[in-house]
Design a protein around this motif. Structure first.
Motif, PDB file in Angstrom:
ATOM      1  N   ILE A 277      -3.859   0.683   9.351  1.00 46.43           N
ATOM      2  CA  ILE A 277      -2.949   0.524   8.216  1.00 46.43           C
ATOM      3  C   ILE A 277      -1.532   0.386   8.770  1.00 46.43           C
ATOM      4  N   LEU A 278      -0.843  -0.657   8.319  1.00 43.49           N
ATOM      5  CA  LEU A 278       0.553  -0.866   8.730  1.00 43.49           C
ATOM      6  C   LEU A 278       1.413  -0.882   7.459  1.00 43.49           C
TER       7      LEU A 278
ATOM      8  N   VAL B  54      -5.111  -3.319   7.052  1.00 42.38           N
ATOM      9  CA  VAL B  54      -4.461  -3.242   5.741  1.00 42.38           C
ATOM     10  C   VAL B  54      -2.969  -3.245   6.031  1.00 42.38           C
ATOM     11  N   THR B  55      -2.321  -4.373   5.753  1.00 43.16           N
ATOM     12  CA  THR B  55      -0.959  -4.559   6.233  1.00 43.16           C
ATOM     13  C   THR B  55       0.002  -4.877   5.097  1.00 43.16           C
ATOM     14  N   PHE B  56       1.195  -4.280   5.162  1.00 41.01           N
ATOM     15  CA  PHE B  56       2.146  -4.397   4.051  1.00 41.01           C
ATOM     16  C   PHE B  56       3.517  -4.854   4.517  1.00 41.01           C
ATOM     17  N   SER B  57       4.262  -5.401   3.550  1.00 41.00           N
ATOM     18  CA  SER B  57       5.705  -5.598   3.699  1.00 41.00           C
ATOM     19  C   SER B  57       6.362  -5.236   2.371  1.00 41.00           C
ATOM     20  N   CYS B  58       7.393  -4.398   2.432  1.00 36.86           N
ATOM     21  CA  CYS B  58       8.134  -4.067   1.204  1.00 36.86           C
ATOM     22  C   CYS B  58       9.525  -4.695   1.255  1.00 36.86           C
ATOM     23  N   SER B  59       9.670  -5.724   2.112  1.00 40.28           N
ATOM     24  CA  SER B  59      10.972  -6.372   2.272  1.00 40.28           C
ATOM     25  C   SER B  59      11.219  -7.386   1.176  1.00 40.28           C
TER      26      SER B  59
ATOM     27  N   LYS C  68       4.106  -6.433  -0.888  1.00 40.18           N
ATOM     28  CA  LYS C  68       2.907  -7.279  -0.766  1.00 40.18           C
ATOM     29  C   LYS C  68       2.047  -6.724   0.364  1.00 40.18           C
ATOM     30  N   GLY C  69       0.755  -6.841   0.174  1.00 38.46           N
ATOM     31  CA  GLY C  69      -0.164  -6.343   1.184  1.00 38.46           C
ATOM     32  C   GLY C  69      -1.359  -7.256   1.302  1.00 38.46           C
ATOM     33  N   LEU C  70      -1.979  -7.240   2.480  1.00 40.92           N
ATOM     34  CA  LEU C  70      -3.185  -8.026   2.713  1.00 40.92           C
ATOM     35  C   LEU C  70      -4.248  -7.114   3.309  1.00 40.92           C
ATOM     36  N   VAL C  71      -5.467  -7.300   2.853  1.00 41.98           N
ATOM     37  CA  VAL C  71      -6.600  -6.679   3.527  1.00 41.98           C
ATOM     38  C   VAL C  71      -7.262  -7.796   4.331  1.00 41.98           C
ATOM     39  N   CYS C  72      -7.306  -7.640   5.655  1.00 41.38           N
ATOM     40  CA  CYS C  72      -7.885  -8.673   6.515  1.00 41.38           C
ATOM     41  C   CYS C  72      -9.032  -8.080   7.314  1.00 41.38           C
ATOM     42  N   VAL C  73     -10.089  -8.832   7.432  1.00 37.80           N
ATOM     43  CA  VAL C  73     -11.227  -8.387   8.248  1.00 37.80           C
ATOM     44  C   VAL C  73     -11.283  -9.242   9.508  1.00 37.80           C
TER      45      VAL C  73
END
Ligand code: SAH
Length: 397
Positions: free
Chosen positions: A299-300, A337-342, A390-395
């Motif tokens: 998780i980022l 599971v990666t996010f950006s709140c920028s 925004k966030g993405l779940v990537c496999v």
């Protein structure tokens, strides 16, 4: 009423109901010495009424719209806005998952400058503009009348106040608050929140649904939670059967609250599967790479690297860096599971950054889900800036 006349052609954004007027759009202010935060009429260069707004004499955003109608901006106006904000949260049933949520989300609730978070029986208010400062006491009284909550703590200690010529203010605004630490519930898990010293108003309420969602993938996985703060994602993962969770943050205070939060949930959260690590994520990810460590889920959720578009380039490099390292550390079939709140990086750009991180890491990955902020952080269609998370779940293939 004081009047601001716009330059020819500069009424366009107001006609699209965007609530900001920049100094460069203004031809004339008929009472430039009017009180900071007082109410002004915005007129087109031909003198037509466009909106009624608050006046910020020192800010580049010189006016922020309260209403596009020719109506009084008074206590009853703010009462209506607060009632509408409360009704939205009731409609989206946020209280079925938590007793801590955002009650007022600034422009998105038609109340520029006001953020109000409800933590059980305490409201935490943040005022960021001249206009919100002008109406703060009125709004504080109305919040008590409309919610029945007696206690309001103020956390107006954000840097943007400086641009409005305002000093930081924190402390009790209404009622009696004897302990700055309180306990909230989120999806049946307990969290201690420090409304006086914590980040933002104490807790990252915007990530509630994503913490829960990420938890659903965690069973039997070795999880690395980067930028863990007080453990929201870690505790969800542990409660959902993660094999192990390693939580990393640079803040010792956040990590000590995390340990408290693990203890609070001991019935569902096995403490022996958890490790906290204080440090810099950028360095630690490199160290883990050099040590050939690997994980089944990473998780980022970093802090805002790009508050505005002006920071986008440098921020893009930082996002790419951590996502690239994370892809390398993931095992086959592992989940990122990666996010950006920028605010300065939109969803399309974020996806591109993550894609180029995967490319440079030499891995294939598939997006299975797009994530965003919770429904208690609504977005006005006329104010797309309100959509920031925004966030993405990537496999990993
Ligand atoms: N995921 C958390 C919120 C994360 S906020 C939640 O759901 O509650 C971002 C966190 O990153 C903060 O706790 C901050 O202390 C931490 N942080 C900022 N820069 C960091 C860095 N370079 N290394 C590690 N942690 C950092």
């Amino acid at each position: 009423m004081m009047k601001i006349i716009l330059n020819a052609g500069r009424e366009k954004s107001l006609l699209r109901r965007h609530p900001w007027v920049f100094a460069s759009a203004i031809k004339n202010v008929d009472a430039p010495s009017a009180a900071s935060g007082s109410t002004v009429d915005l007129l087109s260069s031909e003198g037509h009424f466009l909106a009624r707004a608050s006046y910020s004499p020192t800010s580049q955003i010189r006016a922020r719209v309260w209403t596009f109608n020719d109506e009084p901006v008074d206590k009853e106006f703010f009462r209506r806005k607060i009632r509408e904000a409360i009704a939205l949260r009731q409609m989206s049933k946020v209280e079925s998952h938590t007793n801590a949520y955002r009650l007022i989300h600034a422009e998105s609730d038609g109340l520029p400058g006001f953020v109000v978070d409800q933590y059980k029986d305490i409201l935490v208010l943040q005022s960021t503009t001249a206009g919100s400062e002008f109406w703060k006491d009125t709004v504080a009284d109305l919040l008590i009348e409309e919610t029945g909550i007696q206690n309001i703590y103020e956390r107006s200690d954000v840097d943007v106040r400086e641009l409005e010529g305002l000093k930081p203010i924190t402390g009790i605004l209404r009622g009696t608050i004897t302990n700055s630490q309180l306990q909230i519930t989120e999806y049946d898990l307990k969290f201690n929140v420090d409304i006086q010293h914590g980040h933002k108003t104490g807790f990252y309420l915007d990530q509630r649904a994503n913490r829960h969602r990420a938890g659903e993938f965690a069973k039997d996985r070795d999880v690395l939670n980067c930028f863990c703060y007080t453990g929201g994602f870690s505790i969800q993962a542990l409660a959902n059967g993660a094999k192990s969770v390693l939580s990393v943050d640079s803040s010792a205070d956040a990590l000590s609250l995390l340990e408290e939060n693990i203890a609070l949930n001991r019935v569902r959260v096995p403490a022996d599967r958890h490790t906290s690590l204080e440090g810099d994520v950028f360095q630690l990810l490199r160290k883990f790479r050099d040590e050939n460590r690997s994980f089944d889920m990473i998780i980022l959720d970093p802090p805002k690297f790009a508050p505005t578009a002006a920071h986008a380039e440098k921020a893009s490099r930082a996002y790419k860096d951590i996502n690239l390292l994370a892809f390398k550390l993931l095992r086959h079939g592992g989940i990122l599971v990666t996010f950006s709140c920028s605010g300065g990086i939109d969803a399309a750009l974020f996806q591109k950054i993550v894609a180029s991180a995967a490319l440079d890491a030499g891995v294939d990955a598939t997006i299975t889900e797009h994530l965003s902020q919770g429904s208690d952080h609504p977005v006005s269609l006329h104010f797309p800036e309100g959509s920031y998370l925004k966030g993405l779940v990537c496999v990993k293939g």
